[in-house]
Design a protein around this motif. Structure first.
Motif, PDB file in Angstrom:
ATOM      1  N   ALA A  91       0.841  -1.201   0.000  1.00 11.68           N
ATOM      2  CA  ALA A  91       0.000   0.000   0.000  1.00 11.68           C
ATOM      3  C   ALA A  91       0.874   1.248   0.000  1.00 11.68           C
ATOM      4  O   ALA A  91       1.852   1.341   0.735  1.00 11.68           O
ATOM      5  CB  ALA A  91      -0.910  -0.009   1.225  1.00 11.68           C
ATOM      6  N   THR A  92       0.510   2.230  -0.834  1.00  6.14           N
ATOM      7  CA  THR A  92       1.288   3.465  -0.929  1.00  6.14           C
ATOM      8  C   THR A  92       0.638   4.618  -0.181  1.00  6.14           C
ATOM      9  O   THR A  92       1.313   5.583   0.172  1.00  6.14           O
ATOM     10  CB  THR A  92       1.473   3.868  -2.398  1.00  6.14           C
ATOM     11  N   GLY A  93      -0.671   4.560   0.047  1.00 11.16           N
ATOM     12  CA  GLY A  93      -1.325   5.662   0.719  1.00 11.16           C
ATOM     13  C   GLY A  93      -1.611   6.808  -0.223  1.00 11.16           C
ATOM     14  O   GLY A  93      -1.409   6.709  -1.441  1.00 11.16           O
ATOM     15  N   PRO A  94      -2.064   7.930   0.318  1.00 17.14           N
ATOM     16  CA  PRO A  94      -2.446   9.068  -0.530  1.00 17.14           C
ATOM     17  C   PRO A  94      -1.285   9.691  -1.307  1.00 17.14           C
ATOM     18  O   PRO A  94      -1.498  10.327  -2.327  1.00 17.14           O
ATOM     19  CB  PRO A  94      -3.036  10.071   0.476  1.00 17.14           C
ATOM     20  N   PHE A  95      -0.077   9.546  -0.815  1.00 16.70           N
ATOM     21  CA  PHE A  95       1.065  10.137  -1.530  1.00 16.70           C
ATOM     22  C   PHE A  95       2.348   9.397  -1.187  1.00 16.70           C
ATOM     23  O   PHE A  95       2.432   8.671  -0.194  1.00 16.70           O
ATOM     24  CB  PHE A  95       1.215  11.631  -1.198  1.00 16.70           C
ATOM     25  N   THR A  96       3.334   9.545  -2.055  1.00 20.15           N
ATOM     26  CA  THR A  96       4.684   9.059  -1.802  1.00 20.15           C
ATOM     27  C   THR A  96       5.594  10.274  -1.658  1.00 20.15           C
ATOM     28  O   THR A  96       5.226  11.385  -2.077  1.00 20.15           O
ATOM     29  CB  THR A  96       5.193   8.175  -2.949  1.00 20.15           C
ATOM     30  N   ALA A  97       6.771  10.081  -1.062  1.00 18.96           N
ATOM     31  CA  ALA A  97       7.650  11.224  -0.836  1.00 18.96           C
ATOM     32  C   ALA A  97       9.110  10.803  -0.879  1.00 18.96           C
ATOM     33  O   ALA A  97       9.450   9.649  -0.631  1.00 18.96           O
ATOM     34  CB  ALA A  97       7.333  11.870   0.509  1.00 18.96           C
ATOM     35  N   GLU A  98       9.961  11.748  -1.219  1.00 20.12           N
ATOM     36  CA  GLU A  98      11.408  11.543  -1.167  1.00 20.12           C
ATOM     37  C   GLU A  98      12.074  12.865  -0.824  1.00 20.12           C
ATOM     38  O   GLU A  98      11.532  13.943  -1.107  1.00 20.12           O
ATOM     39  CB  GLU A  98      11.950  10.983  -2.479  1.00 20.12           C
ATOM     40  N   ALA A  99      13.230  12.764  -0.200  1.00 18.71           N
ATOM     41  CA  ALA A  99      13.948  13.960   0.232  1.00 18.71           C
ATOM     42  C   ALA A  99      15.361  13.939  -0.326  1.00 18.71           C
ATOM     43  O   ALA A  99      16.005  12.886  -0.375  1.00 18.71           O
ATOM     44  CB  ALA A  99      13.988  14.034   1.762  1.00 18.71           C
ATOM     45  N   SER A 100      15.846  15.103  -0.741  1.00 21.05           N
ATOM     46  CA  SER A 100      17.234  15.193  -1.176  1.00 21.05           C
ATOM     47  C   SER A 100      18.115  15.273   0.063  1.00 21.05           C
ATOM     48  O   SER A 100      17.643  15.487   1.183  1.00 21.05           O
ATOM     49  CB  SER A 100      17.442  16.427  -2.059  1.00 21.05           C
ATOM     50  N   ASN A 101      19.415  15.139  -0.137  1.00 24.35           N
ATOM     51  CA  ASN A 101      20.338  15.141   0.992  1.00 24.35           C
ATOM     52  C   ASN A 101      20.488  16.514   1.641  1.00 24.35           C
ATOM     53  O   ASN A 101      21.113  16.635   2.696  1.00 24.35           O
ATOM     54  CB  ASN A 101      21.704  14.615   0.558  1.00 24.35           C
ATOM     55  N   SER A 102      19.897  17.529   1.017  1.00 25.43           N
ATOM     56  CA  SER A 102      19.959  18.874   1.588  1.00 25.43           C
ATOM     57  C   SER A 102      18.728  19.206   2.426  1.00 25.43           C
ATOM     58  O   SER A 102      18.647  20.296   3.002  1.00 25.43           O
ATOM     59  CB  SER A 102      20.093  19.914   0.465  1.00 25.43           C
ATOM     60  N   ALA A 103      17.779  18.277   2.486  1.00 29.35           N
ATOM     61  CA  ALA A 103      16.542  18.542   3.227  1.00 29.35           C
ATOM     62  C   ALA A 103      16.811  18.611   4.721  1.00 29.35           C
ATOM     63  O   ALA A 103      17.657  17.887   5.258  1.00 29.35           O
ATOM     64  CB  ALA A 103      15.515  17.450   2.927  1.00 29.35           C
ATOM     65  N   GLU A 104      16.077  19.500   5.385  1.00 27.51           N
ATOM     66  CA  GLU A 104      16.193  19.625   6.835  1.00 27.51           C
ATOM     67  C   GLU A 104      15.281  18.609   7.506  1.00 27.51           C
ATOM     68  O   GLU A 104      14.226  18.261   6.998  1.00 27.51           O
ATOM     69  CB  GLU A 104      15.791  21.038   7.275  1.00 27.51           C
ATOM     70  N   LYS A 105      15.715  18.159   8.690  1.00 32.53           N
ATOM     71  CA  LYS A 105      14.882  17.244   9.453  1.00 32.53           C
ATOM     72  C   LYS A 105      13.590  17.952   9.873  1.00 32.53           C
ATOM     73  O   LYS A 105      13.573  19.153  10.121  1.00 32.53           O
ATOM     74  CB  LYS A 105      15.617  16.753  10.697  1.00 32.53           C
TER      75      LYS A 105
END
Length: 482
Positions: free
Chosen positions: A89-103
């Motif tokens: 199941a994927t849910g309403p959306f999928t997501a990915e973050a680049s290595n520059s993303a803040e926590k």
């Protein structure tokens, strides 16, 4: 007398004697050639094998020289009504973050998906009680004209000939509109509405509606002016209650350096409110941990290779390694060991020991599972470093001047690069083998001369013995013993 007939006159096996003398002369030298050639071939093979292993090791170390690759961020999702154990199941959306993303943590709901526009020819009720087309074979116009299809910045024309049928128009639109994501279809309703023409566009987002115009009034009934229009729309979501929109289902940099893509509208609760999913941007600890353990495995692999090549047999029954005691290979081993045991001032961690990597009794690296010194096992130290000093691990390996991976890459490259020490050694050894081939050729020429010398010598002996035998036979006959 020919060379091959030596010994015929005397009856002695002088040819055999010549061959024995030749073999006695050839054997020791031939054995030395063979032994030297085998030694050179073994060395060439071993150097090539080591060079190949070092090239592989250099490639693996190269992946650790880029801090960006080590400072990975991971998007963790938690959707309502979906178990974390359900991998399908994927849910309403999928997501990915680049290595520059803040926590960070965010609550996101998908309220609307992006869609393209849709145009339908009018129903009978909207067309004065009469179907626009009774069937797909009806003509769309009695005269020729041109239709223009526009969606966003994309546009194309089709020519309509006099008497063209609805199905022919559909085919022509589809042929021209395929590259623009525009399609025509016919729905045969089986009711008073007859056959309804439908245009669809996959160009999503507000303002990207499909517009169909023409230069022939007869074609108005299949143009935007006289068709039911469903407008294109943006995707819409809320992030911590703030509404955001995108002209596609992909939201890029709405959260800086984070991308999430809508898959479906979020479910609603009992009060009719959209349920939010949780998006957490954190460190990609699993990926970095795998890179660290791979480094340990790759280092141990090259050490095992060096050990096998340079070992001395424990007894006469056990053969030495192909490069037993070789100073250059031992030097590589020592150099690599010094690098991994060194300190890195650019990282607060300082040494590999601080992330749980240590030497075992065989001089190989390990991440221990037991606590021998009361400071935690290697695995515990690594996990603590991933939790508390994630980016410092990257500096430990990838600092441009001091990083362990940086130093290792440069060190190994000195041996494996074109013109490097190992390649030069390999080339030199091959040259020695070529010289040995030249020596073999010269030796064969010398043996040929030696054989001719022996044959000339024993030809004279053959003639002398043959003459004595004839004289003896004559004397015996004269004395009546014949």
């Amino acid at each position: 007398m020919s060379v091959s007939s030596i010994g015929v006159g005397s009856g002695l096996d002088l040819s055999g004697l010549v061959q024995q003398l030749l073999e006695a002369e050839r054997a020791p030298k031939q054995a030395r050639f063979d032994e030297r050639e085998e030694s050179l071939e073994t060395e060439i093979s071993a150097i090539g094998q080591l060079k190949s292993k070092l090239d592989e090791f250099k490639t693996s170390v190269d992946e650790l020289r880029n801090s960006y690759d080590l400072q990975g961020r991971k998007a963790l999702l938690s959707h309502p009504n979906i178990s974390s154990d359900d991998e399908t199941a994927t849910g309403p959306f999928t997501a990915e973050a680049s290595n520059s993303a803040e926590k960070g943590q965010y609550k996101i709901a998908i309220e609307q998906l992006a869609s393209g526009s849709r145009l339908e020819s009018l129903s009978a009720a909207d067309n004065g009680g009469t179907a626009v087309f009774n069937s797909s074979s009806d003509a769309v116009s009695s005269t020729a004209g041109t239709m223009t299809f526009t969606a966003g910045s994309d546009s194309f024309d089709i020519n309509v000939t006099a008497g063209m049928s609805l199905s022919e128009l559909r085919s022509k639109v589809n042929a021209a509109g395929e590259e623009f994501g525009i399609q025509a279809s016919i729905v045969d309703t089986g009711t008073a509405d007859g056959a309804r023409l439908v245009y669809t566009s996959d160009k999503t987002g507000d303002g990207n509606d499909l517009v169909v115009s023409n230069n022939n009034a007869e074609l108005d009934k299949i143009s935007t002016v006289n068709m039911d229009v469903t407008a294109a729309q943006n995707a819409r979501a809320t992030i911590d209650g703030i509404t955001v929109e995108s002209d596609t289902n992909k939201f890029e940099n709405v959260l800086e350096n984070v991308t999430f893509e809508a898959q479906e509208v979020s479910s609603k609760d009992a009060l009719g409110e959209f349920q939010t999913s949780r998006l957490e941007i954190g460190f990609d600890k699993d990926n970095l941990k795998n890179k660290v353990t791979d480094f340990v495995d790759n280092y141990n692999g090259i050490m095992d290779e060096i050990k096998a090549l340079t070992r001395y047999g424990a007894s006469e029954l056990e053969e030495d390694g192909a490069l037993a005691g070789d100073y250059m290979v031992r030097g590589i081993q020592t150099g690599l060991s010094n690098i991994v045991s060194g300190s890195v001032d650019a990282s607060a961690l300082g040494t590999l020991f601080q992330i749980g990597i240590s030497f075992d009794d065989d001089g190989k690296l390990e991440i221990s599972e037991s606590d021998e010194f009361g400071i935690g096992s290697g695995q515990e130290l690594l996990d603590d470093a991933l939790d508390d000093n994630f980016d410092e691990i990257a500096a430990l390996f990838s600092d441009s001047e001091d990083g362990i991976a940086t130093k290792m890459y440069e060190y190994v490259n000195e041996y494996t690069t074109f013109g490097g020490l190992l390649r030069t050694r390999e080339s030199s050894t091959k040259d020695q083998k070529d010289l040995l081939s030249d020596e073999r050729e010269r030796f064969e020429l010398q043996m040929a001369d030696y054989e001719q010398l022996l044959r000339n010598k024993y030809i004279n002996l053959d003639l002398t013995v043959s003459k004595l035998q004839r004289t003896g036979s004559s004397l015996m006959a004269a004395l009546g013993y014949g």
